[in-house]
Design an enzyme around this catalytic site. Structure first.
Site, PDB file in Angstrom:
ATOM      1  NE  ARG A  74      -3.930   0.537   1.872  1.00 50.69           N
ATOM      2  CZ  ARG A  74      -5.184   0.684   2.311  1.00 50.69           C
ATOM      3  NH1 ARG A  74      -5.456   1.532   3.283  1.00 50.69           N
ATOM      4  NH2 ARG A  74      -6.179  -0.012   1.798  1.00 50.69           N
ATOM      5  CG  HIS A 103      -8.456   0.140  -2.945  1.00 53.05           C
ATOM      6  ND1 HIS A 103      -7.713  -0.971  -2.596  1.00 53.05           N
ATOM      7  CD2 HIS A 103      -9.111   0.514  -1.809  1.00 53.05           C
ATOM      8  CE1 HIS A 103      -7.907  -1.249  -1.320  1.00 53.05           C
ATOM      9  NE2 HIS A 103      -8.749  -0.374  -0.824  1.00 53.05           N
ATOM     10  CD  GLN A 153     -13.078  -1.572  -0.922  1.00 54.39           C
ATOM     11  OE1 GLN A 153     -12.289  -1.512   0.001  1.00 54.39           O
ATOM     12  NE2 GLN A 153     -14.319  -2.027  -0.775  1.00 54.39           N
ATOM     13  CG  ASP A 159     -13.317   6.320  -1.419  1.00 47.90           C
ATOM     14  OD1 ASP A 159     -13.159   6.155  -0.190  1.00 47.90           O
ATOM     15  OD2 ASP A 159     -12.359   6.347  -2.226  1.00 47.90           O
ATOM     16  CB  CYS A 167     -14.347   1.352  -0.137  1.00 45.57           C
ATOM     17  SG  CYS A 167     -13.847   3.070  -0.017  1.00 45.57           S
ATOM     18  NE  ARG A 198     -10.937  -5.152   0.401  1.00 45.34           N
ATOM     19  CZ  ARG A 198     -10.076  -4.208   0.796  1.00 45.34           C
ATOM     20  NH1 ARG A 198     -10.511  -3.193   1.510  1.00 45.34           N
ATOM     21  NH2 ARG A 198      -8.805  -4.246   0.446  1.00 45.34           N
TER      22      ARG A 198
HETATM   23  N1  NVA Z   1      -9.837   6.745  -1.578  1.00 42.71           N
HETATM   24  C1  NVA Z   1      -9.520   6.328  -0.233  1.00 42.71           C
HETATM   25  C2  NVA Z   1      -9.792   4.874  -0.061  1.00 42.71           C
HETATM   26  C3  NVA Z   1      -9.594   4.365   1.346  1.00 42.71           C
HETATM   27  C4  NVA Z   1      -9.795   2.894   1.447  1.00 42.71           C
HETATM   28  C5  NVA Z   1      -8.083   6.664   0.090  1.00 42.71           C
HETATM   29  O1  NVA Z   1      -7.221   6.518  -0.771  1.00 42.71           O
HETATM   30  O2  NVA Z   1      -7.823   7.101   1.210  1.00 42.71           O
HETATM   31  N1   CP Z   2     -11.428   0.002   2.277  1.00 42.85           N
HETATM   32  C1   CP Z   2     -10.150  -0.098   2.723  1.00 42.85           C
HETATM   33  O1   CP Z   2      -9.214  -0.332   1.981  1.00 42.85           O
HETATM   34  O2   CP Z   2     -10.019   0.073   4.058  1.00 42.85           O
HETATM   35  P1   CP Z   2      -8.648   0.230   4.842  1.00 42.85           P
HETATM   36  O3   CP Z   2      -8.028   1.552   4.419  1.00 42.85           O
HETATM   37  O4   CP Z   2      -9.027   0.213   6.282  1.00 42.85           O
HETATM   38  O5   CP Z   2      -7.733  -0.910   4.471  1.00 42.85           O
END
Ligand code: NVA
Ligand code: CP
Length: 301
Positions: free
Chosen positions: A104, A131, A134, A220, A260, A288
């Protein structure tokens, strides 16, 4: 001999692989606690995260264990990467010690470079661009509850230029469902991306028009990780791009509402709507885990 695969973005995931992951997810979900095989037996998988995570971290850590492997969580700031060691050097070291990596981070390029230099299966656990894990779980959740997405309409409400929206765009291109993105102009997907992806994707700033008759309302956060300095402006501009009871009324009678997570009540969704659809939203979160197992199995088979 097993071939190695990477899940770097939905953009490059062939439809057949998409379908295989979704099919296997159903089996992993059904057979939790008594999996017939342990595809990661004897393996150590690194989770290298530069951003916070609850669901993705949990689901990969638990999923790797339940498939016979051992997860190793590495916060990117705690390893030398955080002091400037290049990705390609980190990748060459990790590739000699662990069997797979779940990453990540910010730049999509970093995950791709890691995959290239490490020589081990590499999974994108969220970048600024995509993502993928997801959206696989989202599609699985929809299919479980309502059947195939073919011919259906998904309305994405909010920051249409974020990673999650981007992955929805690639999913629409591959599955052929209609995707309507409702965002203020500043947060709409780039025309270049829309052109590259193709598919039945439309963009509007009119949330009512997007929600009208939709089968799925999806949102989101307004402020994605890494965009915190823009928080004030984003909240101002995105105000109104919210899933709430009035918007849900415009969708199909049996429309699903998904998020999400994490959710910011009063911003992209209101408390009442989130709680009214909590069963779906938290099953989406649970899924997930089942999807990660199918992805891991796919990556090593
Ligand atoms: N768009 C959000 C998704 C979190 C799971 C982010 O990147 O923070
Ligand atoms: N939806 C998602 O990816 O959640 P987290 O950021 O908690 O992993």
């Amino acid at each position: 001999m097993a071939t190695m695969k990477h899940l770097l973005k939905l953009e490059t995931l062939p439809r057949a692989d998409f379908d295989q992951i979704l099919r296997d997810t159903a089996v992993f979900k059904r057979e939790r606690g008594h999996h017939a095989t342990q595809p990661l037996a004897g393996q150590t998988w690194a989770l290298m995260f530069s951003k916070q995570s609850t669901r993705t971290r949990l689901s990969f850590e638990v999923g790797i264990r339940e498939l016979g492997g051992m997860p190793m969580f590495l916060s990117a700031v705690d390893i030398q990467l955080g002091r400037g060691e290049p990705i390609k050097d980190t990748a060459r070291v990790m590739g000699r010690m662990v069997h797979g990596a779940v990453i990540r981070t910010f730049a999509q390029h970093d995950v791709e470079e890691f995959a290239k230099f490490s020589g081990i299966p590499t999974i994108n656990a969220l970048t600024d661009d995509e993502h993928p894990c997801q959206i696989l779980a989202d599609i699985f959740t929809f299919q479980e509850k309502r059947g195939s997405l073919a011919g259906k309409t998904v309305a994405f409400i909010g920051d249409g230029a974020c990673n999650v929206a981007n992955s929805w765009i690639w999913a629409a291109a591959k599955f052929g469902f209609e995707l309507r993105i409702a965002s203020p102009e500043k947060f709409q997907p780039s025309p270049e991306l829309l052109k590259r992806a193709g598919g039945k994707v439309s963009v509007t700033s009119d949330i009512q028009a997007a929600a009208n008759g939709a089968d799925l309302l999806y949102t989101d956060v307004w402020v994605s990780m890494g965009k915190e300095t823009e928080a004030k402006e984003r909240i101002q501009t995105l105000t109104g791009y919210q899933i709430n009871a009035a918007l849900v009324k415009l969708a199909k009678k049996d429309a699903l509402v998904m998020h999400c997570l994490p959710a910011y009540r009063g911003k992209e969704i209101d408390e009442e709507t989130l709680e009214a659809h909590a069963d779906t939203i938290f099953e989406e979160a649970e899924n997930r885990l089942h999807v990660q197992k199918a992805i891991l199995n796919w990556a090593v088979s």
